[in-house]
Motif scaffolding. Sequence first.
Motif, PDB file in Angstrom:
ATOM      1  N   THR A  83       0.819  -1.221   0.000  1.00  0.00           N
ATOM      2  CA  THR A  83       0.000   0.000   0.000  1.00  0.00           C
ATOM      3  C   THR A  83       0.847   1.262   0.000  1.00  0.00           C
ATOM      4  O   THR A  83       0.726   2.109  -0.884  1.00  0.00           O
ATOM      5  CB  THR A  83      -0.945   0.014   1.211  1.00  0.00           C
ATOM      6  OG1 THR A  83      -1.789  -1.134   1.171  1.00  0.00           O
ATOM      7  CG2 THR A  83      -1.807   1.270   1.213  1.00  0.00           C
ATOM      8  N   THR A  87       3.171   3.391  -3.507  1.00  0.00           N
ATOM      9  CA  THR A  87       2.374   4.592  -3.750  1.00  0.00           C
ATOM     10  C   THR A  87       3.207   5.845  -3.516  1.00  0.00           C
ATOM     11  O   THR A  87       3.201   6.778  -4.329  1.00  0.00           O
ATOM     12  CB  THR A  87       1.133   4.597  -2.852  1.00  0.00           C
ATOM     13  OG1 THR A  87       0.357   3.418  -3.098  1.00  0.00           O
ATOM     14  CG2 THR A  87       0.272   5.829  -3.117  1.00  0.00           C
ATOM     15  N   PRO A 199      -6.928  -3.493  -1.657  1.00  0.00           N
ATOM     16  CA  PRO A 199      -8.118  -2.769  -1.182  1.00  0.00           C
ATOM     17  C   PRO A 199      -7.778  -1.543  -0.339  1.00  0.00           C
ATOM     18  O   PRO A 199      -8.553  -0.574  -0.310  1.00  0.00           O
ATOM     19  CB  PRO A 199      -8.852  -3.822  -0.332  1.00  0.00           C
ATOM     20  CG  PRO A 199      -8.378  -5.126  -0.850  1.00  0.00           C
ATOM     21  CD  PRO A 199      -6.943  -4.904  -1.241  1.00  0.00           C
ATOM     22  N   CYS A 200      -6.614  -1.564   0.330  1.00  0.00           N
ATOM     23  CA  CYS A 200      -6.221  -0.410   1.139  1.00  0.00           C
ATOM     24  C   CYS A 200      -5.775   0.770   0.286  1.00  0.00           C
ATOM     25  O   CYS A 200      -5.813   1.919   0.745  1.00  0.00           O
ATOM     26  CB  CYS A 200      -5.108  -0.811   2.114  1.00  0.00           C
ATOM     27  SG  CYS A 200      -5.629  -1.962   3.392  1.00  0.00           S
ATOM     28  N   LEU A 202      -7.344   1.451  -2.523  1.00  0.00           N
ATOM     29  CA  LEU A 202      -8.564   1.880  -3.210  1.00  0.00           C
ATOM     30  C   LEU A 202      -9.123   3.210  -2.707  1.00  0.00           C
ATOM     31  O   LEU A 202      -9.475   4.072  -3.540  1.00  0.00           O
ATOM     32  CB  LEU A 202      -9.622   0.786  -3.116  1.00  0.00           C
ATOM     33  CG  LEU A 202     -10.945   1.057  -3.844  1.00  0.00           C
ATOM     34  CD1 LEU A 202     -10.703   1.311  -5.329  1.00  0.00           C
ATOM     35  CD2 LEU A 202     -11.915  -0.112  -3.648  1.00  0.00           C
ATOM     36  N   PRO A 203      -9.250   3.466  -1.376  1.00  0.00           N
ATOM     37  CA  PRO A 203      -9.790   4.767  -0.947  1.00  0.00           C
ATOM     38  C   PRO A 203      -8.986   5.948  -1.466  1.00  0.00           C
ATOM     39  O   PRO A 203      -9.559   6.979  -1.867  1.00  0.00           O
ATOM     40  CB  PRO A 203      -9.753   4.681   0.581  1.00  0.00           C
ATOM     41  CG  PRO A 203      -9.729   3.220   0.886  1.00  0.00           C
ATOM     42  CD  PRO A 203      -8.969   2.585  -0.235  1.00  0.00           C
ATOM     43  N   PHE A 204      -7.671   5.813  -1.482  1.00  0.00           N
ATOM     44  CA  PHE A 204      -6.822   6.902  -1.971  1.00  0.00           C
ATOM     45  C   PHE A 204      -6.960   7.053  -3.489  1.00  0.00           C
ATOM     46  O   PHE A 204      -6.889   8.175  -4.018  1.00  0.00           O
ATOM     47  CB  PHE A 204      -5.366   6.634  -1.582  1.00  0.00           C
ATOM     48  CG  PHE A 204      -5.156   6.506  -0.097  1.00  0.00           C
ATOM     49  CD1 PHE A 204      -5.059   7.629   0.703  1.00  0.00           C
ATOM     50  CD2 PHE A 204      -5.074   5.253   0.498  1.00  0.00           C
ATOM     51  CE1 PHE A 204      -4.872   7.524   2.075  1.00  0.00           C
ATOM     52  CE2 PHE A 204      -4.886   5.129   1.864  1.00  0.00           C
ATOM     53  CZ  PHE A 204      -4.792   6.267   2.650  1.00  0.00           C
ATOM     54  N   TYR A 205      -7.167   5.944  -4.160  1.00  0.00           N
ATOM     55  CA  TYR A 205      -7.392   5.991  -5.606  1.00  0.00           C
ATOM     56  C   TYR A 205      -8.701   6.721  -5.912  1.00  0.00           C
ATOM     57  O   TYR A 205      -8.773   7.538  -6.844  1.00  0.00           O
ATOM     58  CB  TYR A 205      -7.414   4.565  -6.155  1.00  0.00           C
ATOM     59  CG  TYR A 205      -7.675   4.454  -7.647  1.00  0.00           C
ATOM     60  CD1 TYR A 205      -7.247   5.436  -8.542  1.00  0.00           C
ATOM     61  CD2 TYR A 205      -8.347   3.344  -8.161  1.00  0.00           C
ATOM     62  CE1 TYR A 205      -7.479   5.321  -9.897  1.00  0.00           C
ATOM     63  CE2 TYR A 205      -8.586   3.222  -9.519  1.00  0.00           C
ATOM     64  CZ  TYR A 205      -8.154   4.203 -10.380  1.00  0.00           C
ATOM     65  OH  TYR A 205      -8.384   4.096 -11.726  1.00  0.00           O
ATOM     66  N   LEU A 206      -9.724   6.462  -5.117  1.00  0.00           N
ATOM     67  CA  LEU A 206     -11.017   7.131  -5.319  1.00  0.00           C
ATOM     68  C   LEU A 206     -10.895   8.634  -5.064  1.00  0.00           C
ATOM     69  O   LEU A 206     -11.524   9.444  -5.754  1.00  0.00           O
ATOM     70  CB  LEU A 206     -12.078   6.511  -4.415  1.00  0.00           C
ATOM     71  CG  LEU A 206     -12.440   5.044  -4.716  1.00  0.00           C
ATOM     72  CD1 LEU A 206     -13.435   4.513  -3.686  1.00  0.00           C
ATOM     73  CD2 LEU A 206     -12.998   4.912  -6.133  1.00  0.00           C
ATOM     74  N   ILE A 207     -10.097   8.996  -4.058  1.00  0.00           N
ATOM     75  CA  ILE A 207      -9.868  10.426  -3.788  1.00  0.00           C
ATOM     76  C   ILE A 207      -9.161  11.071  -4.971  1.00  0.00           C
ATOM     77  O   ILE A 207      -9.479  12.199  -5.375  1.00  0.00           O
ATOM     78  CB  ILE A 207      -9.047  10.597  -2.490  1.00  0.00           C
ATOM     79  CG1 ILE A 207      -9.867  10.145  -1.280  1.00  0.00           C
ATOM     80  CG2 ILE A 207      -8.595  12.055  -2.327  1.00  0.00           C
ATOM     81  CD1 ILE A 207      -9.079  10.124   0.016  1.00  0.00           C
ATOM     82  N   GLU A 208      -8.192  10.367  -5.535  1.00  0.00           N
ATOM     83  CA  GLU A 208      -7.481  10.873  -6.711  1.00  0.00           C
ATOM     84  C   GLU A 208      -8.447  11.056  -7.875  1.00  0.00           C
ATOM     85  O   GLU A 208      -8.386  12.073  -8.589  1.00  0.00           O
ATOM     86  CB  GLU A 208      -6.366   9.898  -7.082  1.00  0.00           C
ATOM     87  CG  GLU A 208      -5.457  10.377  -8.210  1.00  0.00           C
ATOM     88  CD  GLU A 208      -4.362   9.370  -8.513  1.00  0.00           C
ATOM     89  OE1 GLU A 208      -3.183   9.678  -8.253  1.00  0.00           O
ATOM     90  OE2 GLU A 208      -4.703   8.264  -9.009  1.00  0.00           O
TER      91      GLU A 208
END
Length: 299
Positions: A83, A87, A199-200, A202-208
């Motif tokens: 994660t 990144t 999956p961890c 994913l939230p940062f990807y959605l924010i991006e």
Amino acid sequence: MSARHASSTDYALLLIPPLLWAGNAVVARGLAGHLPPIAFSFWRWALALLLIAPFGLAGVIAQRATIRARLGVLVALALTSVTAYNTMLYLALQTSTAVSVTLVAAAMPATIMALASVWLGERLGLRQWAGMLIALFGVLTVLGHGDPRRVLTLAFHRGDLWAVAANLSWAVYSVMLRRYPTGLDARTLLTTQILIGVPCILPFYLIELAGGRTLALDAGTLGAIGYAGLLASLVAYFLWNRGVAAVGPSVAGQFTYFIPLFTALIAALALGERVEPYHGLAFALIVSGIVFANLRLRR
């Protein structure tokens, strides 16, 4: 296999992971501004998971009791490696050169050694501390771009700071792996880490994505994800683990010094990046510091 039984092929194969990891840094730098960093990290590991699943899921199922018992440790290992590390490395390469980022990463052995002394209580002698201090000067040379005034005024480049954060994340992962053994075989451990780590991200990807940074599905991005997911992830890790088993971790660790050298060569050819004099000074300080720190151990 012990180090004395290692063949010339084992040593030759150990050159491939540094070459692949150097290529990964150059690809990420070359597509900076076009391939969003968190998207790159997410889809790289998603592809790696897809490729390793047919071979690794059987081990995950067979060792599910061990995984449940060690779930907290496995989550921490996944967060600091799959994660966070990759990144932050891709975030660093958005604004810093590939050579600078990999030079900071070259100080990883010294970072791990210092953290192990604090966390694991490993006793270090004066030689080890002096060597780590020399390596630290090498990192500061990169951060200051050869200008000591930038270090004194804390006027660091944002990308270089992301590289330092990635370095620390991998050091925590490495020491944690030794402090809290998982009891899993190498393939099952890697599969489990990817299963938890993707999956961890994913939230940062959605924010991006919410910030408007979308992934363009063109030949460049697909090729980069394919390269990172297959070659820089699975092939490099497989060959690295094979090499460590053959020649031992101390010898294999010295091959990481090829990463900034390979990066400088590839970046100069592919991106036209200039290798500045301070890069050479930093490399000399980092390598000499770590060699000096380990000199007594090798004797």
